[in-house]
Scaffold this motif. Structure first.
Motif, PDB file in Angstrom:
ATOM      1  N   VAL A  82       4.721   2.353   6.650  1.00  0.00           N
ATOM      2  CA  VAL A  82       4.578   1.338   7.250  1.00  0.00           C
ATOM      3  C   VAL A  82       5.896   0.077   6.861  1.00  0.00           C
ATOM      4  O   VAL A  82       6.359  -0.487   8.078  1.00  0.00           O
ATOM      5  N   CYS A  83       5.028  -0.306   5.854  1.00  0.00           N
ATOM      6  CA  CYS A  83       5.981  -1.226   4.607  1.00  0.00           C
ATOM      7  C   CYS A  83       8.168  -1.218   4.314  1.00  0.00           C
ATOM      8  O   CYS A  83       8.235  -1.965   5.237  1.00  0.00           O
ATOM      9  N   LEU A 123       6.082 -10.339   6.856  1.00  0.00           N
ATOM     10  CA  LEU A 123       4.776 -10.430   6.486  1.00  0.00           C
ATOM     11  C   LEU A 123       3.496 -10.447   7.068  1.00  0.00           C
ATOM     12  O   LEU A 123       3.065  -9.079   6.564  1.00  0.00           O
ATOM     13  N   THR A 124       3.502 -10.968   8.312  1.00  0.00           N
ATOM     14  CA  THR A 124       2.359 -11.377   8.973  1.00  0.00           C
ATOM     15  C   THR A 124       2.089  -9.512  10.039  1.00  0.00           C
ATOM     16  O   THR A 124       1.283  -9.270   9.628  1.00  0.00           O
ATOM     17  N   ALA A 125       3.357  -8.984  10.414  1.00  0.00           N
ATOM     18  CA  ALA A 125       3.202  -8.329  11.104  1.00  0.00           C
ATOM     19  C   ALA A 125       2.958  -6.401  10.011  1.00  0.00           C
ATOM     20  O   ALA A 125       2.124  -6.205  10.299  1.00  0.00           O
ATOM     21  N   ALA A 126       3.635  -6.696   8.604  1.00  0.00           N
ATOM     22  CA  ALA A 126       2.661  -5.683   8.241  1.00  0.00           C
ATOM     23  C   ALA A 126       1.573  -5.741   7.350  1.00  0.00           C
ATOM     24  O   ALA A 126       0.409  -4.820   7.427  1.00  0.00           O
ATOM     25  N   VAL A 177       4.956  -5.229  -2.664  1.00  0.00           N
ATOM     26  CA  VAL A 177       4.382  -6.102  -2.463  1.00  0.00           C
ATOM     27  C   VAL A 177       3.166  -6.241  -1.668  1.00  0.00           C
ATOM     28  O   VAL A 177       1.749  -6.476  -1.927  1.00  0.00           O
ATOM     29  N   ALA A 178       3.668  -5.723  -0.116  1.00  0.00           N
ATOM     30  CA  ALA A 178       3.217  -6.162   1.627  1.00  0.00           C
ATOM     31  C   ALA A 178       1.686  -5.012   0.842  1.00  0.00           C
ATOM     32  O   ALA A 178       0.457  -5.684   1.798  1.00  0.00           O
ATOM     33  N   PHE A 179       2.169  -3.235   0.521  1.00  0.00           N
ATOM     34  CA  PHE A 179       1.315  -2.625   0.858  1.00  0.00           C
ATOM     35  C   PHE A 179       0.111  -2.868  -0.607  1.00  0.00           C
ATOM     36  O   PHE A 179      -0.872  -2.838  -0.573  1.00  0.00           O
ATOM     37  N   THR A 180       0.722  -3.579  -1.952  1.00  0.00           N
ATOM     38  CA  THR A 180      -0.027  -4.040  -3.313  1.00  0.00           C
ATOM     39  C   THR A 180      -0.727  -4.694  -2.113  1.00  0.00           C
ATOM     40  O   THR A 180      -2.192  -4.797  -2.488  1.00  0.00           O
ATOM     41  N   LEU A 181      -0.549  -6.200  -1.949  1.00  0.00           N
ATOM     42  CA  LEU A 181      -1.624  -7.074  -1.384  1.00  0.00           C
ATOM     43  C   LEU A 181      -2.467  -6.883   0.057  1.00  0.00           C
ATOM     44  O   LEU A 181      -3.840  -7.024  -0.693  1.00  0.00           O
TER      45      LEU A 181
END
Length: 190
Positions: free
Chosen positions: A49-50, A71-74, A22-26
């Motif tokens: 990294v995520c 999520l903010t850090a990612a 989710v984080a990488f795709t976003l």
């Protein structure tokens, strides 16, 4: 909130993979939509990294605030990684990203903020659903385990047989009982 439960390794990895995807795709899609490029080696690094911090932190249920902070850090790490990739590509003369530089503009910060808030809410609801499902299954499996482990009903153990005690009064203790049919007379042998 109930006491935090611990996650086994397969569940921990699965949760970390979902968070990382989710984080990488976003981050990656937002970067590409803004005009940047995401080369394969940067994509692998971005996923790592995520994934690595998420795997380390996925041992228990997280609150929505903790999820938004992660999520903010990612997103910050991904922004720096993708921006560094663009700076390197621009120096080599391969890319023309309109937002070259490591410091994001106000519009980009606003978009990152909305994406983090919505994604954090989505992941938090998924986390709550997952943990409530696991608690529900745990209770159901515990009931099945107790029912299966219950002792099998078998015949009751019988006490050894004893002759019944005849109750006689003390006065009649030495009396003979002569009830019954008369004895058959036998002829005496001559």
């Amino acid at each position: 909130m109930p006491a935090p439960a611990s996650a086994a390794t397969p569940l921990r990895v699965l949760r970390a993979v979902v968070f990382a995807v989710v984080a990488f795709t976003l981050g990656g899609l937002a970067h590409v939509v803004a005009g940047g490029v995401v080369p394969f080696d940067s994509a692998v690094t971005a996923f790592a990294v995520c994934f690595v911090p998420a795997c380390l932190l996925a041992g228990r249920e997280r609150s929505p605030f903790e999820i938004v902070v992660m999520l903010t850090a990612a997103q910050a790490a991904l922004h720096l990684l993708f921006s560094a990739t663009d700076v390197i590509a621009e120096a080599a003369g391969h890319a023309e990203h309109p937002h070259i530089g490591l410091v994001p503009g106000f519009g980009m910060l606003l978009m990152h903020g909305w994406a983090i808030a919505l994604t954090g809410l989505w992941i938090a609801r998924g986390e709550a659903l997952l943990w409530s499902l696991l608690r529900w299954l745990s209770v159901r499996l515990r009931i099945v385990q107790v029912l299966v482990a219950a002792p099998v009903a078998c015949e009751p153990a019988h006490a050894p047989f004893r002759q019944p005690v005849l109750l006689r009064s003390v006065l009649l203790a030495n009396e003979l009982c002569r009830r019954g049919p008369p004895a058959i007379a036998r002829p005496h042998a001559v």
